[in-house]
Design a protein around this motif. Structure first.
Motif, PDB file in Angstrom:
ATOM      1  N   ASP A  14       0.811  -1.221   0.000  1.00 31.26           N
ATOM      2  CA  ASP A  14       0.000   0.000   0.000  1.00 31.26           C
ATOM      3  C   ASP A  14       0.846   1.273   0.000  1.00 31.26           C
ATOM      4  O   ASP A  14       0.315   2.372  -0.158  1.00 31.26           O
ATOM      5  CB  ASP A  14      -0.968   0.014   1.181  1.00 31.26           C
ATOM      6  CG  ASP A  14      -0.268  -0.145   2.528  1.00 31.26           C
ATOM      7  OD1 ASP A  14       0.972  -0.047   2.582  1.00 31.26           O
ATOM      8  OD2 ASP A  14      -0.972  -0.359   3.542  1.00 31.26           O
ATOM      9  N   GLY A  15       2.170   1.111   0.160  1.00 34.80           N
ATOM     10  CA  GLY A  15       3.024   2.287   0.085  1.00 34.80           C
ATOM     11  C   GLY A  15       3.002   2.959  -1.267  1.00 34.80           C
ATOM     12  O   GLY A  15       3.332   4.145  -1.383  1.00 34.80           O
ATOM     13  N   LEU A  16       2.587   2.221  -2.316  1.00 36.35           N
ATOM     14  CA  LEU A  16       2.519   2.823  -3.650  1.00 36.35           C
ATOM     15  C   LEU A  16       1.244   3.645  -3.820  1.00 36.35           C
ATOM     16  O   LEU A  16       1.313   4.846  -4.084  1.00 36.35           O
ATOM     17  CB  LEU A  16       2.592   1.750  -4.746  1.00 36.35           C
ATOM     18  CG  LEU A  16       3.997   1.272  -5.135  1.00 36.35           C
ATOM     19  CD1 LEU A  16       4.551   0.323  -4.094  1.00 36.35           C
ATOM     20  CD2 LEU A  16       3.984   0.626  -6.517  1.00 36.35           C
ATOM     21  N   HIS A  17       0.090   3.009  -3.670  1.00 35.81           N
ATOM     22  CA  HIS A  17      -1.134   3.764  -3.949  1.00 35.81           C
ATOM     23  C   HIS A  17      -1.466   4.774  -2.855  1.00 35.81           C
ATOM     24  O   HIS A  17      -2.239   5.714  -3.083  1.00 35.81           O
ATOM     25  CB  HIS A  17      -2.323   2.816  -4.196  1.00 35.81           C
ATOM     26  CG  HIS A  17      -2.845   2.135  -2.969  1.00 35.81           C
ATOM     27  ND1 HIS A  17      -2.338   0.952  -2.496  1.00 35.81           N
ATOM     28  CD2 HIS A  17      -3.845   2.488  -2.101  1.00 35.81           C
ATOM     29  CE1 HIS A  17      -3.005   0.583  -1.414  1.00 35.81           C
ATOM     30  NE2 HIS A  17      -3.918   1.498  -1.159  1.00 35.81           N
ATOM     31  N   GLU A  18      -0.865   4.627  -1.664  1.00 35.67           N
ATOM     32  CA  GLU A  18      -1.077   5.614  -0.595  1.00 35.67           C
ATOM     33  C   GLU A  18       0.012   6.684  -0.564  1.00 35.67           C
ATOM     34  O   GLU A  18       0.032   7.512   0.344  1.00 35.67           O
ATOM     35  CB  GLU A  18      -1.153   4.903   0.755  1.00 35.67           C
ATOM     36  CG  GLU A  18      -2.397   4.052   0.919  1.00 35.67           C
ATOM     37  CD  GLU A  18      -2.481   3.370   2.268  1.00 35.67           C
ATOM     38  OE1 GLU A  18      -1.528   3.525   3.071  1.00 35.67           O
ATOM     39  OE2 GLU A  18      -3.495   2.690   2.526  1.00 35.67           O
ATOM     40  N   ARG A  19       0.915   6.657  -1.526  1.00 33.32           N
ATOM     41  CA  ARG A  19       1.946   7.706  -1.620  1.00 33.32           C
ATOM     42  C   ARG A  19       1.254   9.046  -1.742  1.00 33.32           C
ATOM     43  O   ARG A  19       0.341   9.225  -2.560  1.00 33.32           O
ATOM     44  CB  ARG A  19       2.819   7.434  -2.845  1.00 33.32           C
ATOM     45  CG  ARG A  19       4.044   8.331  -2.948  1.00 33.32           C
ATOM     46  CD  ARG A  19       5.118   7.894  -1.968  1.00 33.32           C
ATOM     47  NE  ARG A  19       6.408   8.448  -2.335  1.00 33.32           N
ATOM     48  CZ  ARG A  19       6.882   9.614  -1.903  1.00 33.32           C
ATOM     49  NH1 ARG A  19       6.155  10.349  -1.076  1.00 33.32           N
ATOM     50  NH2 ARG A  19       8.067  10.043  -2.283  1.00 33.32           N
TER      51      ARG A  19
ATOM     52  N   ARG B   9       8.605   9.949   1.905  1.00 32.10           N
ATOM     53  CA  ARG B   9       7.750   8.770   2.020  1.00 32.10           C
ATOM     54  C   ARG B   9       7.470   8.457   3.474  1.00 32.10           C
ATOM     55  O   ARG B   9       8.339   8.577   4.328  1.00 32.10           O
ATOM     56  CB  ARG B   9       8.421   7.560   1.373  1.00 32.10           C
ATOM     57  CG  ARG B   9       8.351   7.563  -0.130  1.00 32.10           C
ATOM     58  CD  ARG B   9       8.864   6.268  -0.713  1.00 32.10           C
ATOM     59  NE  ARG B   9      10.309   6.147  -0.614  1.00 32.10           N
ATOM     60  CZ  ARG B   9      10.929   5.177   0.036  1.00 32.10           C
ATOM     61  NH1 ARG B   9      10.240   4.248   0.661  1.00 32.10           N
ATOM     62  NH2 ARG B   9      12.246   5.118   0.070  1.00 32.10           N
ATOM     63  N   ALA B  10       6.257   8.013   3.749  1.00 34.85           N
ATOM     64  CA  ALA B  10       5.874   7.628   5.101  1.00 34.85           C
ATOM     65  C   ALA B  10       5.781   6.123   5.268  1.00 34.85           C
ATOM     66  O   ALA B  10       5.620   5.632   6.383  1.00 34.85           O
ATOM     67  CB  ALA B  10       4.527   8.266   5.469  1.00 34.85           C
ATOM     68  N   ASP B  11       5.885   5.370   4.167  1.00 39.60           N
ATOM     69  CA  ASP B  11       5.708   3.920   4.249  1.00 39.60           C
ATOM     70  C   ASP B  11       6.635   3.232   3.247  1.00 39.60           C
ATOM     71  O   ASP B  11       7.117   3.843   2.287  1.00 39.60           O
ATOM     72  CB  ASP B  11       4.247   3.550   3.955  1.00 39.60           C
ATOM     73  CG  ASP B  11       3.881   2.168   4.482  1.00 39.60           C
ATOM     74  OD1 ASP B  11       4.745   1.516   5.101  1.00 39.60           O
ATOM     75  OD2 ASP B  11       2.743   1.724   4.251  1.00 39.60           O
ATOM     76  N   ASP B  12       6.866   1.945   3.499  1.00 41.23           N
ATOM     77  CA  ASP B  12       7.662   1.138   2.579  1.00 41.23           C
ATOM     78  C   ASP B  12       6.903   0.948   1.262  1.00 41.23           C
ATOM     79  O   ASP B  12       5.664   0.967   1.232  1.00 41.23           O
ATOM     80  CB  ASP B  12       7.948  -0.240   3.184  1.00 41.23           C
ATOM     81  CG  ASP B  12       8.534  -0.147   4.585  1.00 41.23           C
ATOM     82  OD1 ASP B  12       9.331   0.781   4.820  1.00 41.23           O
ATOM     83  OD2 ASP B  12       8.191  -0.998   5.423  1.00 41.23           O
ATOM     84  N   MET B  13       7.662   0.755   0.205  1.00 41.50           N
ATOM     85  CA  MET B  13       7.053   0.483  -1.106  1.00 41.50           C
ATOM     86  C   MET B  13       7.686  -0.776  -1.689  1.00 41.50           C
ATOM     87  O   MET B  13       8.924  -0.855  -1.787  1.00 41.50           O
ATOM     88  CB  MET B  13       7.248   1.654  -2.074  1.00 41.50           C
ATOM     89  CG  MET B  13       6.597   2.955  -1.620  1.00 41.50           C
ATOM     90  SD  MET B  13       6.502   4.201  -2.950  1.00 41.50           S
ATOM     91  CE  MET B  13       8.201   4.280  -3.500  1.00 41.50           C
ATOM     92  N   THR B  14       6.851  -1.730  -2.077  1.00 39.97           N
ATOM     93  CA  THR B  14       7.338  -2.991  -2.619  1.00 39.97           C
ATOM     94  C   THR B  14       6.410  -3.429  -3.748  1.00 39.97           C
ATOM     95  O   THR B  14       5.186  -3.254  -3.653  1.00 39.97           O
ATOM     96  CB  THR B  14       7.381  -4.074  -1.522  1.00 39.97           C
ATOM     97  OG1 THR B  14       8.237  -3.618  -0.474  1.00 39.97           O
ATOM     98  CG2 THR B  14       7.906  -5.386  -2.061  1.00 39.97           C
ATOM     99  N   ALA B  15       6.970  -4.000  -4.783  1.00 41.94           N
ATOM    100  CA  ALA B  15       6.150  -4.462  -5.910  1.00 41.94           C
ATOM    101  C   ALA B  15       6.834  -5.629  -6.615  1.00 41.94           C
ATOM    102  O   ALA B  15       8.068  -5.719  -6.644  1.00 41.94           O
ATOM    103  CB  ALA B  15       5.902  -3.329  -6.895  1.00 41.94           C
TER     104      ALA B  15
END
Length: 394
Positions: free
Chosen positions: A333-338, A382-388
């Motif tokens: 969710d780090g991507l769409h909540e960016r 960024r406030a969260d990790d991003m992984t894909a």
């Protein structure tokens, strides 16, 4: 006449000296340092306002008294006062660093002492002292050391976590697989993994632990190990997800839970691929345009996140036929909540559009998603990790 003039001169001289002493006293009272003088019997003969008030007294009330009589810790004060004769006998200035003292007003303090012996006009020895409270400096230095230790620990955790990520794509001609993870801190709560099962199937997993930092990184490593062991066995992904949840529910601290998505693509029969999710999303699936022109859809979750409650049953896995042209993108969710600086979030729509329209390979597709996210955020932290992870069927 001459005698009168001499008396007047002496009176004036005394008045000038008294004025100078008052000025000197005022200056010493304004100083942030402790200034004091004690005689060879350990009795205060002078103390400026800082020294007196931090002992809970006034400069006037401290004179004529020994420190053990007024200190917050008399036993400690007596130990310090025993050193006075030695300092006087030394006959040279003495610097004593980082002396722990208990003061009445400011509590425990770390003090640096600069003390020098001298003799007055009557030949009596005194010890003149200037002390500096280093408590805040020591606390700051300890904080710096603790921060340096934490930075080293985070760096080690980062290196370990990165080493656990898969280094090579699965060796399959019919699949193009790529993934990346960008933690918000040195260590993050996201992870991804892929591996080949005993039957030769390709299994891909992406997980997101609550929070980021060393604690979530440890939970992520544990979840990765359990997931690899669980999904490597033959069987239904939904039932295996329930088994994994039982393991996590018994292991995780109450403050943690894990969202997780997994897909299995059978060797020789990619059209029989399946997908499951424990509270994770979004996951984007674009069926092969040869057989389904409906476009990208976001796959539903099959149950709650892992580790919250034991005894959970998960819904049957979702079929995701990975035949030529199909695409599957798992993302945290780090991507769409960016978010931008104003709090506006990217959302899933732009990501789904890239999954639908991108014409490159798996690596370039993920690069496109990352670029879209960062351009949208406009350098906001960024406030969260991003992984894909992206799987493209060939």
């Amino acid at each position: 006449m001459g005698t009168g003039a001499t008396t007047d001169d002496l009176t004036n001289r005394i008045a000038v000296l008294e004025a100078e002493l008052r000025t000197l006293r005022s200056i010493l009272d304004l100083a942030p340092l402790y200034v004091y003088a004690i005689d060879e019997d350990g009795i205060y003969r002078f103390a400026n306002r800082a020294a007196a008030e931090d002992l809970g007294h006034t400069p006037e009330s401290i004179v004529g008294r020994c420190w053990p009589d007024i200190a917050a810790d008399p036993a400690q004060a007596r130990g310090v006062m025993k050193l006075v004769p030695e300092k006087l006998r030394a006959g040279v200035p003495v610097v004593t660093k980082d002396v722990p003292l208990r003061l009445n007003r400011s509590g425990d303090a770390i003090v640096e002492l600069y003390e020098a012996p001298f003799r007055d006009a009557d030949g009596k020895q005194w010890l003149l002292g200037i002390a500096r409270d280093r408590t805040s400096e020591v606390d700051l230095e300890q904080a710096r050391l603790e921060r340096a230790r934490l930075d080293r620990d985070l760096s080690i955790a980062h290196d370990i976590q990165q080493s656990l990520l898969p280094a090579r794509a699965p060796a399959r001609d019919d699949l193009d697989v790529h993934g990346w993870s960008h933690p918000a801190d040195d260590a993050g709560g996201d992870f991804f993994d892929w591996f080949t099962t005993a039957a030769g199937d390709t299994c891909v997993v992406l997980g997101d632990v609550t929070g980021h930092g060393i604690g979530p990184a440890l939970v992520a490593a544990t979840t990765r190990a359990y997931a690899r062991a669980t999904f490597s066995e033959p069987g239904c992904l939904g039932k295996q997800l329930a088994k994994l949840n039982e393991l996590m529910a018994s292991e995780l601290p109450e403050a943690f839970f894990v969202t997780l998505a997994a897909a299995r693509v059978p060797l020789g029969d990619p059209g029989a691929a399946t997908y499951v999710s424990a509270g994770h999303g979004p996951t984007f699936f674009r069926p092969s345009p040869r057989f389904d022109a409906a476009g990208v859809r976001e796959l539903d979750s099959h149950g709650p996140p892992l580790g919250i409650l034991a005894g959970i049953s998960f819904a049957d896995p979702t079929p995701i036929p990975m035949i030529a042209g199909a695409r599957l993108v798992l993302a945290s969710d780090g991507l769409h909540e960016r978010a931008r600086a104003d709090g506006t979030q990217l959302g899933t729509g732009p990501l789904a559009s890239d999954v639908q329209c991108h014409s490159g390979n798996a690596a370039s597709l993920l690069a496109s998603l990352l670029n879209r996210v960062e351009v949208f955020a406009d350098d906001h932290p960024r406030a969260d990790d991003m992984t894909a992870v992206a799987l493209l069927a060939r």
